[in-house]
Write a protein that holds these residues in place. Structure first.
Motif, PDB file in Angstrom:
ATOM      1  N   ILE A 187       0.864  -1.176   0.000  1.00  0.00           N
ATOM      2  CA  ILE A 187       0.000   0.000   0.000  1.00  0.00           C
ATOM      3  C   ILE A 187       0.899   1.224   0.000  1.00  0.00           C
ATOM      4  O   ILE A 187       1.730   1.404   0.895  1.00  0.00           O
ATOM      5  CB  ILE A 187      -0.919   0.021   1.231  1.00  0.00           C
ATOM      6  N   SER A 188       0.730   2.080  -1.013  1.00  0.00           N
ATOM      7  CA  SER A 188       1.551   3.278  -1.140  1.00  0.00           C
ATOM      8  C   SER A 188       0.641   4.501  -1.070  1.00  0.00           C
ATOM      9  O   SER A 188      -0.346   4.598  -1.799  1.00  0.00           O
ATOM     10  CB  SER A 188       2.310   3.287  -2.473  1.00  0.00           C
ATOM     11  N   CYS A 189       0.997   5.442  -0.178  1.00  0.00           N
ATOM     12  CA  CYS A 189       0.190   6.655  -0.028  1.00  0.00           C
ATOM     13  C   CYS A 189       1.010   7.732   0.659  1.00  0.00           C
ATOM     14  O   CYS A 189       1.638   7.472   1.690  1.00  0.00           O
ATOM     15  CB  CYS A 189      -1.083   6.364   0.766  1.00  0.00           C
ATOM     16  N   GLY A 190       1.007   8.923   0.082  1.00  0.00           N
ATOM     17  CA  GLY A 190       1.685  10.049   0.713  1.00  0.00           C
ATOM     18  C   GLY A 190       3.161   9.817   0.946  1.00  0.00           C
ATOM     19  O   GLY A 190       3.733  10.342   1.903  1.00  0.00           O
ATOM     20  N   GLY A 191       3.795   9.019   0.099  1.00  0.00           N
ATOM     21  CA  GLY A 191       5.218   8.745   0.241  1.00  0.00           C
ATOM     22  C   GLY A 191       5.538   7.612   1.187  1.00  0.00           C
ATOM     23  O   GLY A 191       6.702   7.255   1.348  1.00  0.00           O
ATOM     24  N   ASP A 192       4.517   7.039   1.825  1.00  0.00           N
ATOM     25  CA  ASP A 192       4.730   5.918   2.742  1.00  0.00           C
ATOM     26  C   ASP A 192       4.311   4.609   2.085  1.00  0.00           C
ATOM     27  O   ASP A 192       3.281   4.551   1.398  1.00  0.00           O
ATOM     28  CB  ASP A 192       3.926   6.116   4.036  1.00  0.00           C
ATOM     29  N   ASP A 193       5.080   3.548   2.306  1.00  0.00           N
ATOM     30  CA  ASP A 193       4.760   2.216   1.791  1.00  0.00           C
ATOM     31  C   ASP A 193       4.556   1.256   2.954  1.00  0.00           C
ATOM     32  O   ASP A 193       5.340   1.241   3.911  1.00  0.00           O
ATOM     33  CB  ASP A 193       5.891   1.676   0.901  1.00  0.00           C
ATOM     34  N   THR A 194       3.509   0.462   2.849  1.00  0.00           N
ATOM     35  CA  THR A 194       3.256  -0.609   3.813  1.00  0.00           C
ATOM     36  C   THR A 194       3.172  -1.918   3.051  1.00  0.00           C
ATOM     37  O   THR A 194       2.370  -2.035   2.117  1.00  0.00           O
ATOM     38  CB  THR A 194       1.943  -0.379   4.585  1.00  0.00           C
TER      39      THR A 194
END
Length: 245
Positions: A187-194
């Motif tokens: 999951i990629s969002c706002g420069g963060d990846d999970t």
């Protein structure tokens, strides 16, 4: 006695059990020499016996419906690069055909599942929309029914929605059976990846993606609570299971 080992055998398939909702099927035959032959049979011919000559020896036969945009290569039927699977229905048989004929009754069934995912807003930068990538090392089916190795990668931009007043981002992806339980979700969002070992978490909930699934799978991801909820009867199902991420 005449030696007939070099003569072709007769393959006879009874297609009467194929539902009319499947407009046509593809009969794919892979013989002992590695040759593959494909015939298309329309539903108007389901009440007839499909017959064809085949070389004797080890033979794999696949009857496939709803193949859509999936494509064939010499080893089986594959998902196109960047796409998810179709609502494919299958029947497979592999036999060492030594006699003069082989007969089979085709019992075709759904061989895919739809994975519905919703992601809670909490913990994400709402200035961006989450992008979800799902990947595995299984990309199709071989003609003997074993999942085919290959890179599967499906990237989806999620759609905002509300459930019981709470905001989520949602997507759906259609999957085939896996050869290995290695379905990963990023999951990629706002420069963060999970990154999540999705097939491993599903296995903890009793869902093995290497097996045919009878129902669709519903997953809720809430990183703020660090839990993943799983259900096979929509998100409100009483069998809903929560697992720590």
């Amino acid at each position: 006695m005449e030696d007939r080992s070099g003569c072709p055998a007769l393959l006879r398939l009874d297609l009467a059990d194929i539902p009319d909702s499947i407009g046509q099927v593809i009969v794919a035959i892979a013989d002992r020499n590695g040759n593959v032959r494909k015939d298309t049979v329309d539903k108007s011919a389901y009440m007839q016996i499909y017959e064809t000559g085949i070389p004797r020896g080890n033979t794999s036969v696949a009857v496939l419906g709803n193949t859509g945009e999936m494509y064939f290569d010499n080893s089986g039927i594959m998902i196109p690069t960047g796409s998810d699977a179709e609502d494919i229905h299958t029947w497979f048989v592999s036999e060492n055909i030594a006699g003069e004929s082989y007969s089979g009754r085709v019992s075709i069934c759904r061989d895919n599942t739809v994975l519905h995912i919703r992601i809670a807003h909490a913990g994400y930068n709402l200035e961006g929309t989450p992008v979800v990538s799902l990947s595995s090392s299984s990309r199709g089916y071989r003609f003997n029914g074993i999942p085919a190795s290959g890179v599967f990668l499906y990237v989806a931009e999620t759609v905002p929605a509300h459930f019981q007043g709470s905001p989520f981002y949602c997507l759906s992806v259609r999957l085939l059976r896996l050869k290995e339980n290695d379905l990963t979700m990023k999951i990629s969002c706002g420069g963060d990846d999970t990154e999540i070992d999705l097939s491993g978490l599903l296995l903890k909930a009793g869902i093995d993606l290497r097996l045919t699934q009878k129902e669709d799978i519903y997953v809720t991801i809430d990183t703020a609570r660090a839990v993943l909820g799983i259900s096979v009867g929509e998100w409100t199902d009483n069998g809903h299971v929560e697992i720590e991420l």
